[in-house]
Write an enzyme that holds these catalytic residues in place. Sequence first.
Site, short mmCIF file in Angstrom:
data_model
loop_
_atom_site.label_atom_id
_atom_site.label_comp_id
_atom_site.label_asym_id
_atom_site.label_seq_id
_atom_site.Cartn_x
_atom_site.Cartn_y
_atom_site.Cartn_z
N LYS A 43 36.96 38.50 47.54
CA LYS A 43 37.10 37.95 49.03
C LYS A 43 35.91 37.25 49.30
O LYS A 43 35.77 36.65 50.42
CB LYS A 43 37.08 39.37 49.89
CG LYS A 43 38.24 40.18 49.79
CD LYS A 43 39.39 39.51 50.11
CE LYS A 43 40.64 40.47 50.05
NZ LYS A 43 41.90 39.99 50.79
C1 LIG Z 1 39.94 45.79 46.23
C2 LIG Z 1 41.16 44.90 46.40
N1 LIG Z 1 42.17 44.46 45.29
C3 LIG Z 1 43.02 43.55 45.85
C4 LIG Z 1 43.19 42.98 47.06
C5 LIG Z 1 44.36 42.16 47.51
O1 LIG Z 1 43.92 40.89 47.61
P1 LIG Z 1 44.77 39.98 48.51
O2 LIG Z 1 44.44 40.68 50.20
O3 LIG Z 1 44.16 38.72 48.45
O4 LIG Z 1 46.08 40.22 48.41
C6 LIG Z 1 42.36 43.34 47.87
C7 LIG Z 1 42.35 42.95 49.43
O5 LIG Z 1 42.17 43.41 50.33
C8 LIG Z 1 41.07 44.36 47.69
O6 LIG Z 1 40.26 44.54 48.62
#
Ligand SMILES: Cc1ncc(COP(=O)(O)O)c(C=O)c1O
Length: 339
Positions: A43
Site C-alpha cells: 500500500k
Molecule cells: C494485507 C493485504 N493483502 C492484500 C490486500 C489486497 O490489495 P488490494 O486492495 O490492492 O486488492 C490488502 C488490501 O487491503 C491488504 O491489506
Amino acid sequence: MVFSNILETIGKTPLVRLNKVVSHIPATVYAKIEAFNPGLSAKDRIALHMIERAERLGKLKPGGTVVDATSGNTGFSLAMVCAIKGYRCVLTVTSKISEDKLNNLRAMGAEVVLCPQDVKPDDPRSYYRRAEQLSKDIPGAYYVNQNFNPENGEAHYLSTGPEIWEQTQGRVTWIIGSASTGGTLCGSARYLREQNPDIRVVAVDAYGSVLKKYHETGVYDEQEVYPYRIEGTGKNIIPANVDFEMINRFVKVTDQDSAIKARAIARTEGILAGYSSGATLQCLEQIKHELTEQDVVVLIFADHGCKYVSKVFNDEWMQAQGFLDTEVPVMADLPGVGV
Ligand SMILES: Cc1ncc(COP(=O)(O)O)c(C=O)c1O
C-alpha cells in the site's frame, strides 16, 4: 545507498523463490515480498502515488487533510506519506482491525475513527460513509477513496507489474494475489498482460466476500456477506479497482487454511508474511493440478507478518478460532520442564 527521505525507498521489492513449502507443486514459484516497502506493505506504492496525483491536480493543498477508509495497511502508508509531506491524516477503520494495526496507525500520527464492522456499506455508520462525510466536514480535506480511485491500480501498473516482468525476465505465466480494492492484482496484471496476454491471473477471495460470485454471475449478492477473519482479502462492495476483465477467475479460501499457510511460510521459508499471503499460498494449493513444470508463478505477499503477531502467529488466538487441532502446550508440558 542514501535517500533523501523514507518515501524514496518505496518499491523495487524482491522476488524470492519459494522452496520447501511448494516442493510438491510442479512449477517454479516466487513470492513478491511487499513487506520490503518501508510501511511493510504494497500500500506504500498507492499511498504515495494517489497523494502526489492529488497534489498535481490541486485537490490537495499545503496544510490539507487526507481522509480514507482503510483496513489498516493503506492507512499506515497514507500516514507515513502525510508525516513527510505535512498533511493531517484521518482514517476510518472497522472494529475488525487488529490491535497491532490500530496502534501502528496511531504511532504514525494518524487520527483513527473506529466504525462498526457489521453494518451495510451504505449505512451512514459504515467506515466508507464516515470517511466520505468527514472529507466533506473537514475544510481542505481530500478523500482518497482507494476503492474507486483509478490511481490505486495505476500505481501498480507503473511499478509492481514492470518489476515482476523484469524480475522474471518475462517468464511469468501465472500471477496470484488477494483482491480487496483490486488495485494490486489488477494494476500489475494489466501491465503484465500487455507484455504477454496469455498470463493467467487468479484473484484470491474470502468466504464472506461478494467478489467471486459477482465475477461469475454479475450479481451483487448480499447473502454472500458475513464476517470473516482474513484481512485484505475480499470485499462487501464492488470496487472500481477490481477490473473483472483482467481476472481469469476468483478462488475462495478459508480463514483457517490461510492462517495455517501463513504459519507454514514463516517456519519453512523463513518469511514472516501476513495473513493474506497465507491466503495466496492456499489458493496455489487449490489450483496446483493446473500447473506444469514450465510454469512460473508469482504470488503477491502483500504485507508483513509482524502485523499479525497477536492473531495468526499467536497460538491462543488460533485456538480460540478453532484453527489449531492440538492444545497449546503449557510450560510444564514442554520436554525437560516437568514440575
Ligand atoms: C494485507 C493485504 N493483502 C492484500 C490486500 C489486497 O490489495 P488490494 O486492495 O490492492 O486488492 C490488502 C488490501 O487491503 C491488504 O491489506
